[in-house]
Each structure stands twice: as C-alpha cells, then as structure tokens.
Design a protein around this motif. Structure first.
Motif, PDB file in Angstrom:
ATOM      1  N   ILE A  20       0.811  -1.211   0.000  1.00 60.13           N
ATOM      2  CA  ILE A  20       0.000   0.000   0.000  1.00 60.13           C
ATOM      3  C   ILE A  20       0.850   1.268   0.000  1.00 60.13           C
ATOM      4  O   ILE A  20       0.449   2.279  -0.583  1.00 60.13           O
ATOM      5  CB  ILE A  20      -0.992  -0.015   1.187  1.00 60.13           C
ATOM      6  N   PRO A  25      -0.796  -7.343  -5.848  1.00 56.54           N
ATOM      7  CA  PRO A  25      -0.442  -6.356  -4.822  1.00 56.54           C
ATOM      8  C   PRO A  25      -0.816  -6.827  -3.417  1.00 56.54           C
ATOM      9  O   PRO A  25      -1.603  -7.766  -3.247  1.00 56.54           O
ATOM     10  CB  PRO A  25      -1.303  -5.148  -5.223  1.00 56.54           C
ATOM     11  N   ALA A  26      -0.223  -6.183  -2.413  1.00 57.11           N
ATOM     12  CA  ALA A  26      -0.670  -6.302  -1.017  1.00 57.11           C
ATOM     13  C   ALA A  26      -0.583  -7.713  -0.461  1.00 57.11           C
ATOM     14  O   ALA A  26      -1.445  -8.142   0.300  1.00 57.11           O
ATOM     15  CB  ALA A  26      -2.108  -5.771  -0.903  1.00 57.11           C
ATOM     16  N   THR A  59       0.451  -5.337   3.964  1.00 60.74           N
ATOM     17  CA  THR A  59      -0.813  -4.683   3.626  1.00 60.74           C
ATOM     18  C   THR A  59      -1.993  -5.631   3.700  1.00 60.74           C
ATOM     19  O   THR A  59      -3.061  -5.273   4.201  1.00 60.74           O
ATOM     20  CB  THR A  59      -0.736  -4.091   2.201  1.00 60.74           C
ATOM     21  N   ALA A  81      -5.318  -1.049  -1.978  1.00 62.49           N
ATOM     22  CA  ALA A  81      -4.102  -1.177  -2.792  1.00 62.49           C
ATOM     23  C   ALA A  81      -4.445  -1.402  -4.261  1.00 62.49           C
ATOM     24  O   ALA A  81      -3.815  -0.814  -5.152  1.00 62.49           O
ATOM     25  CB  ALA A  81      -3.238  -2.321  -2.257  1.00 62.49           C
ATOM     26  N   SER A 134      -1.099   5.709   4.792  1.00 61.87           N
ATOM     27  CA  SER A 134      -0.435   5.505   3.504  1.00 61.87           C
ATOM     28  C   SER A 134      -0.604   6.677   2.538  1.00 61.87           C
ATOM     29  O   SER A 134       0.311   6.955   1.752  1.00 61.87           O
ATOM     30  CB  SER A 134      -0.920   4.209   2.855  1.00 61.87           C
TER      31      SER A 134
END
Length: 403
Positions: free
Chosen positions: A17, A44-45, A49, A157, A384
C-alpha cells in the motif's frame, strides 16, 4: 542512460500500500510522470498490507508531533474518504481501549491526554458504560475513540494501482541495482529484465534494508521480522466492534486485541514473536540466510537482552493456546478455548538500530537519486496516503533537480 533510454521517470520497488500510494501521489501531483512499480509477488498487497487486522487507526497512541501521529490522524480521515470515493468496503466503528488492572489506569489516563494533544475526540468510560458499548467485555475503565474504523486494505491497494495509471509489473523480484548519480538507476529482476529510471523509490517493506544496500546506501538499521499470530472468533457475536488493551509504551506492539472486520468476522491478536524468515508466517518457515542476517545484527541481541521478559510472554502465548486464551479473557471473560480458530499470520517489518533501539516513527531517508522508506509498520496502512505524498514530494524534487 541518456534521453529516451529511460523506461520511466520514477521506479518504485514494492507493490504494497505504501509503494502504490507513492505511485498514486506522484501521478496526481505531476501528471505525465512515468512511474513503474516492480512487485515480486503475482499481485499487490501480499504481505504487510494484506495480512493485518484492517484497522483504520485514529492516531491516539503516537507521540504528538511525530510522523506517525500527524500522518495517522490525517490519513484516517483521508482513508475513509478514499474508500467512499472508490467503493472500497469500510466502516467507522469507533473502538474501546480497556484497562483491566489498576496498574493500567495511569497509562489509560495518559492516552486520554495524548489523544487530545493529537486532536482526537476521546470519551472516558466507567465499567457500566463499557457494557453499553460491549456487553461481553469487562474492565475497570475505558476510553472510546470514535474515529477508528476498519476497511479492506488489499482493496485500497488495488484501487491505488488502478488509479495511479502506473505500469505495475508483478513477478518482478529485484536482484541488482546499478545506480549512477549523474544518470539514474538500472534495476535487474530475477527474470533477467532490466528497468531504467531517473529516480528510485524503495518501498520494499520486509526487504527495504536489503534494497537500500543494493542501491549502495547504508541504511543504518536492519529489519527484524516479528510474526503477528491471530485467531478468529468462532462466536463473533461476542464482540460488536474493536476492543484493545492498554498498551505498554515501551513496545511498538498494541497487545492482543479484538477486531470485528469489514466482513463481520472477529480476529483476535496479534501475538508478536520473532520470525525465522522475513516472510516467516509460521514456525516451520525457516530461511537460514535471512535468520543469520538477523542474528549478525548487534541490535537483535540487544533487543533480546533488554526485553526478554516481554518476549518470553509472547513466546508462551505462541506455543500455548491456553496462555493466549488467558490473555483474551482479561478483556472477554466469556470466551472459551473452542472459540479460538487459528487464522493467517502476518509479519511486521520492524526497523532496529545497531544499539537495539526499535525505531518508533516512520523513517524515510534519501540517497543519490533514491528515496528509501526504512520503517513503515502499523499504522502505515492508515497513514499511507500522507506517506505517499511525502515520498512523492521527495522523488519529484529529485526529478526537477539539475542533472
């Protein structure tokens, strides 16, 4: 790397993130800036995260004036707004911080003062008022923090990645960085691809110190990984919202707490124990090279000497479900052993200095053509968006500097 030889203007390492927020902030502040994000996982993440309790922290715990305090308070409001704008599941639930022993009362009152200094609305509660919020929770006194919430950070994210307009390359593990201060950076991935950029942003989380050293910058700290172990509550109706113990100010961990997530499930934890690998999500995950690197850092031994009593308690709760249950029952007396169902663990990337000091605040340092995020554990997900803007400000300043 003259002229068109650059693949991008800003090269971000890390698709959690914070890295994705930095990419989002850069393209928002300077449209047309070419940003490439390299993430070693296939999406992602996948680490800090996506493996936390999903709490949007209020900022009550953090030293007034620190980056954590300023960015968490600001970031919490911005995170709620971002989730609403992009359709990410979220809720502002409030939370209780509960004192269960008389010795905790002075620390609870100190948190009230700290919250007020940080501009956070805080309400003090007695035992009967606690029951009004959480009928199954017992305590001598508590504070209610209304700005705390929960959300789906992995969803955040994904939206940051999409909205940034950046090129996101998954499955791109960085193995080498060639930096030439007068020209830029060239990064080689494990697949043999080379990506060239004018400025490097290191948001590698659990591996951020290693990436800094690959770049040629000595970070002055090492990441010591701590595994956070969770259970899920089989009877989620026992908990309405978020319930925390009074934390020990000597440690960066908040203690075993109860979190009703955005999906209605209740997670209990985390217990914090040393991990045997940077991505050591269980005792069976051991990476000798990574463990040797941790043990070679003098700060790791200094932590062990200084905090062995605290660590022994965490280890006991790790290996004994009964000990963990005992800790939970301080807040939730009606919970039974069968109510605790093992849940996925997370690993906290904790920066430790050579003398054993646990870095308490967010830590962002610069090198030639490089911005390194060297400490961004909780509440970094909450914070973030402000963190991303600060990273973006620094990266854009480097881009604009005369070459």
């Amino acid at each position: 790397m003259p002229g068109g030889a650059y693949d991008c203007d800003v090269l971000v390492i890390g698709g959690g993130i914070v890295g994705l927020s930095a990419a989002y902030a850069i393209t928002r502040a300077a449209p047309g800036t070419r940003v490439t994000v390299l993430e070693k996982e296939d999406g992602p993440a996948r680490h800090q995260t996506g493996r936390n309790s999903g709490v949007i922290h209020s900022g009550i715990y953090y030293r007034p004036g620190s980056l954590k305090a300023r960015y968490a308070v600001r970031g919490a409001a911005e995170m709620v707004k971002f989730c609403a704008e992009y359709g990410v599941p979220h809720a502002v639930t409030g939370k209780l911080i509960v004192a269960t022993e008389r010795a905790e009362l002075p620390r609870l009152h100190a948190l009230v003062q700290r919250g007020r200094e940080n501009g956070i609305p805080v309400r003090e509660l007695g035992p009967a008022q606690i029951a009004g919020f959480e009928p199954e929770v017992r305590g001598l006194a508590a504070i209610h923090v209304g700005t705390t919430g929960v959300c789906d950070y992995a969803g955040v994210a994904r939206e940051l990645a999409r909205a940034s307009g950046s090129e996101i390359r998954y499955g791109a593990r960085v193995v080498r960085v060639d930096r030439r201060p007068e020209r830029g950076v060239a990064v080689r991935t494990a697949a043999g691809d080379v990506v060239r950029g004018r400025v490097l942003v290191n948001c590698a989380g659990l591996h951020c110190d290693e990436v800094a050293r690959l770049t040629g910058d000595e970070p002055g700290m090492r990441i010591v990984p701590f595994r956070g172990e969770y259970y899920e509550l089989a009877r989620p109706e026992l908990v309405r919202g978020l319930v925390y113990p009074v934390p020990d100010p000597a440690f960066p961990f908040l203690g075993v707490h109860l979190t009703r997530g955005i999906d209605g499930s209740v997670h209990i934890g985390p217990n914090a124990v040393p991990a045997l690998a940077r991505e050591g999500y269980g005792w069976t995950v051991l990476r000798p090279r990574e463990l040797a690197g941790t043990l070679a850092w003098p700060g790791a031994w200094a932590i062990a000497r200084r905090h062995w009593r605290y660590g022994a308690g965490e280890l006991r709760r790790s290996v004994s479900k009964g000990a963990f249950l005992e800790a939970v029952r301080r807040l939730l007396p009606g919970v039974e052993a069968g109510d605790l169902v093992p849940a996925p663990a997370g690993v906290r990337a904790q920066a430790v200095l050579r003398d054993g000091t646990l870095v308490d605040d967010f830590l962002i340092r610069e090198g030639a053509r490089a911005v390194h995020v060297l400490n961004a554990p909780s509440p970094a997900a909450t914070a973030s968006l402000p963190i991303g803007r600060e990273i973006g400000r620094r990266a854009l300043a480097m881009l604009r500097a005369p070459e």
